[in-house]
Write a protein that holds these residues in place. Structure first.
Motif, PDB file in Angstrom:
ATOM      1  N   LEU A  68      40.596  68.781 -25.007  1.00  0.00           N
ATOM      2  CA  LEU A  68      41.757  68.490 -26.042  1.00  0.00           C
ATOM      3  C   LEU A  68      41.317  68.650 -27.466  1.00  0.00           C
ATOM      4  CD1 LEU A  68      42.177  64.806 -24.628  1.00  0.00           C
ATOM      5  CD2 LEU A  68      43.759  66.858 -24.495  1.00  0.00           C
ATOM      6  N   THR A  71      42.191  72.375 -27.776  1.00  0.00           N
ATOM      7  CA  THR A  71      43.712  72.568 -27.896  1.00  0.00           C
ATOM      8  C   THR A  71      44.109  71.984 -29.163  1.00  0.00           C
ATOM      9  OG1 THR A  71      43.917  71.865 -25.661  1.00  0.00           O
ATOM     10  CG2 THR A  71      45.672  71.563 -26.902  1.00  0.00           C
ATOM     11  N   GLY A  72      43.715  71.014 -29.857  1.00  0.00           N
ATOM     12  CA  GLY A  72      44.010  70.739 -31.263  1.00  0.00           C
ATOM     13  C   GLY A  72      43.825  71.764 -32.203  1.00  0.00           C
ATOM     14  N   TRP A 109      47.664  68.495 -34.597  1.00  0.00           N
ATOM     15  CA  TRP A 109      46.387  68.617 -34.250  1.00  0.00           C
ATOM     16  C   TRP A 109      45.516  67.286 -34.454  1.00  0.00           C
ATOM     17  CZ3 TRP A 109      42.479  68.400 -37.897  1.00  0.00           C
ATOM     18  CH2 TRP A 109      42.909  68.261 -39.129  1.00  0.00           C
ATOM     19  N   PHE A 112      44.283  65.329 -31.716  1.00  0.00           N
ATOM     20  CA  PHE A 112      43.274  65.836 -30.962  1.00  0.00           C
ATOM     21  C   PHE A 112      41.954  65.792 -31.388  1.00  0.00           C
ATOM     22  CE2 PHE A 112      47.257  67.176 -29.567  1.00  0.00           C
ATOM     23  CZ  PHE A 112      47.484  67.211 -28.239  1.00  0.00           C
ATOM     24  N   LEU A 117      39.717  60.708 -30.214  1.00  0.00           N
ATOM     25  CA  LEU A 117      39.611  60.730 -28.472  1.00  0.00           C
ATOM     26  C   LEU A 117      38.640  59.616 -28.115  1.00  0.00           C
ATOM     27  CD1 LEU A 117      39.780  64.544 -27.998  1.00  0.00           C
ATOM     28  CD2 LEU A 117      41.794  62.907 -28.056  1.00  0.00           C
ATOM     29  N   VAL A 171      47.655  63.507 -24.936  1.00  0.00           N
ATOM     30  CA  VAL A 171      46.304  62.973 -25.001  1.00  0.00           C
ATOM     31  C   VAL A 171      46.123  61.683 -23.980  1.00  0.00           C
ATOM     32  CG1 VAL A 171      44.912  61.551 -26.563  1.00  0.00           C
ATOM     33  CG2 VAL A 171      46.106  63.778 -27.194  1.00  0.00           C
TER      34      VAL A 171
END
Length: 463
Positions: A68, A71-72, A109, A112, A117, A171
């Motif tokens: 993640l 990905t961000g 973003w 992430f 998280l 997410v």
């Protein structure tokens, strides 16, 4: 994402188990400028069989967090241009102006980032151990048991009033390790698929990537929903939206198929008499209240619509006039110009204009903000940068106007929160915040009165 023109609209790309679904037969939706076409659905491809675990059931949570975060970073740079193309297409279907969408996409973003998280896992679940295995717990009389937050099978009906809802859904779905079918809303057909396709570019074929599908069907279509919304395919229906969406979802709820509902909400503000101590304090309060009222041009549930001012009518009028000026200021997630006030609402407000001094109105119908001061809350839903200001003798009087449909209450000054929060919670309110901080929810805290990750998981005991 590649967009192509069909008739007067745009072609929507689906994601099926992590892969973009282009081509094939299309079904046209919408009318006029909002028309679009989406691939026909193969319902068999939208479910994961219970005879085998989902792709990410056994993936360590640390690996999912790493994916993640990557990905961000990819969303931040957008080297593939997927967000840029999604943004271009979004302008055609979203009620939000292009400048607000641009700023919202530029910060997707942020959802992430590693600290946020980790906060969700730690605060909502008590740590990653219960995600990655069995947590031993000691019971009364010295007995031992184990508990696990087991990956769920989720179908998400997401809202399109702000692009961040799609990011939040991806997410949360990834952190659960479950399988996720996202129903795209007609006013945001592109954000979720752009995020999922970006994730697929970061880690092609990764189990988390293969755990997601995102498709469009018309909400309430029984030929789709009566097939998919069943316990043999999914554990929970995660529904965002208005009353019609939630009531439509309820008809499918039954043993083995649970509704996790982010209900339709409204939000309010309460401003203490301290705001009138100095001109600086009044300006500070009005500016903070305007920020809350114009969040996503008042499309979001956290946006303040009713504001209760502790003071006389004259105090409320001073505040309302200054608030009207501040409503027309562009901010990170709002534009200077909002939607024009619809004709039927203009007629109702014109009647209120004729009822001075009991009612007063500041502003016009051009979308740059309008404030109505009234002795009691108006009986219509203020929307599109319209705010209703109500004077009260004490802030405690405002509590009587809060209820289970009140999500967020912004309070000025901060020192007054402690005296109000228990009464507001008793009334049904879910969030009490400093005035001006309604927008955005810190990760790891409750959302609409519950911890989402905790609620999404399937909790299993070994006793």
């Amino acid at each position: 994402m590649t967009t192509t023109t069909r008739a007067s609209g745009t072609t929507v790309i689906h994601v099926i188990r992590g892969e973009a679904a282009e081509g094939g037969p299309y079904i046209d939706h919408g009318r006029g400028d909002t028309a679009f076409s989406a691939p026909a659905l193969d319902l068999n491809r939208l479910v994961w069989p219970r005879t085998e675990p989902g792709p990410a059931f056994g993936v360590p949570s640390a690996e999912i967090v790493d994916l993640l975060v990557e990905t961000g970073e990819a969303l931040k740079t957008d080297r593939q241009g997927l967000l840029a193309e999604a943004l271009e297409a979004m302008v055609r279907v979203s009620p939000l102006p292009a400048e607000v969408l641009e700023r919202a996409y530029a910060v997707l973003w942020r959802s992430f980032q590693r600290p946020s998280l980790r906060a969700q896992i730690d605060h909502e679940l008590g740590g990653p151990d219960v995600l990655d295995g069995w947590r031993e717990v000691r019971l009364p009389e010295g007995r031992l048991a184990s508990v696990r937050a087991f990956p769920p099978r989720l179908v998400h009906v997401i809202a399109g009033n702000a692009p961040g809802v799609a990011a939040m859904s991806v997410v949360r779905g990834a952190l659960t390790k479950g399988v996720n079918l996202l129903k795209l809303p007609s006013n945001d057909l592109f954000t979720a698929t752009a995020i999922l396709r970006t994730m697929a570019k970061v880690a092609p074929g990764h189990p988390v990537v293969r755990s997601f599908s995102a498709v469009y069907w018309r909400g309430g279509d029984a030929t789709v929903e009566s097939v998919l919304f069943r316990p043999q395919f999914f554990d929970k229906l995660v529904a965002w939206g208005g009353e019609a969406t939630i009531r439509g979802a309820l008809q499918y709820v039954g043993p083995g198929f649970e509704l996790v509902s982010f209900d339709p909400k409204t939000s309010i503000s309460v401003i203490g008499r301290e705001a009138f101590a100095t001109e600086e304090a009044l300006t500070e309060a009005a500016d903070a209240a305007a920020a809350d009222a114009t969040f996503f041009n008042q499309q979001a549930c956290v946006a303040s619509r009713f504001q209760f001012v502790e003071g006389s009518d004259e105090d409320a009028d001073r505040y309302a006039a200054l608030l009207r000026e501040r409503l027309g200021v562009a901010r990170e997630f709002s534009s200077a110009d909002g939607p024009r006030v619809p004709a039927e609402l203009r007629e109702e407000i014109d009647v209120l204009r004729s009822m001075e001094p009991d009612y007063r109105v500041w502003g016009g119908y051009d979308g740059r903000g309008l404030v109505i001061r009234s002795p009691e809350p108006v009986d219509f839903h203020p929307d599109g940068k319209i705010v209703n200001v109500i004077p009260v003798a004490a802030l405690s009087d405002a509590v009587t106007h809060a209820g289970v449909a009140t999500q967020t209450v912004g309070v000025y000054p901060d020192a007054r929160k402690a005296e109000l929060r228990d009464a507001l919670a008793c009334a049904g309110v879910q969030r009490v915040v400093s005035l001006g901080r309604a927008g955005g929810m810190p990760p790891g805290l409750s959302h609409d009165g519950f911890y989402p990750l905790q609620r999404l998981m399937r909790w299993v005991n070994d006793e």
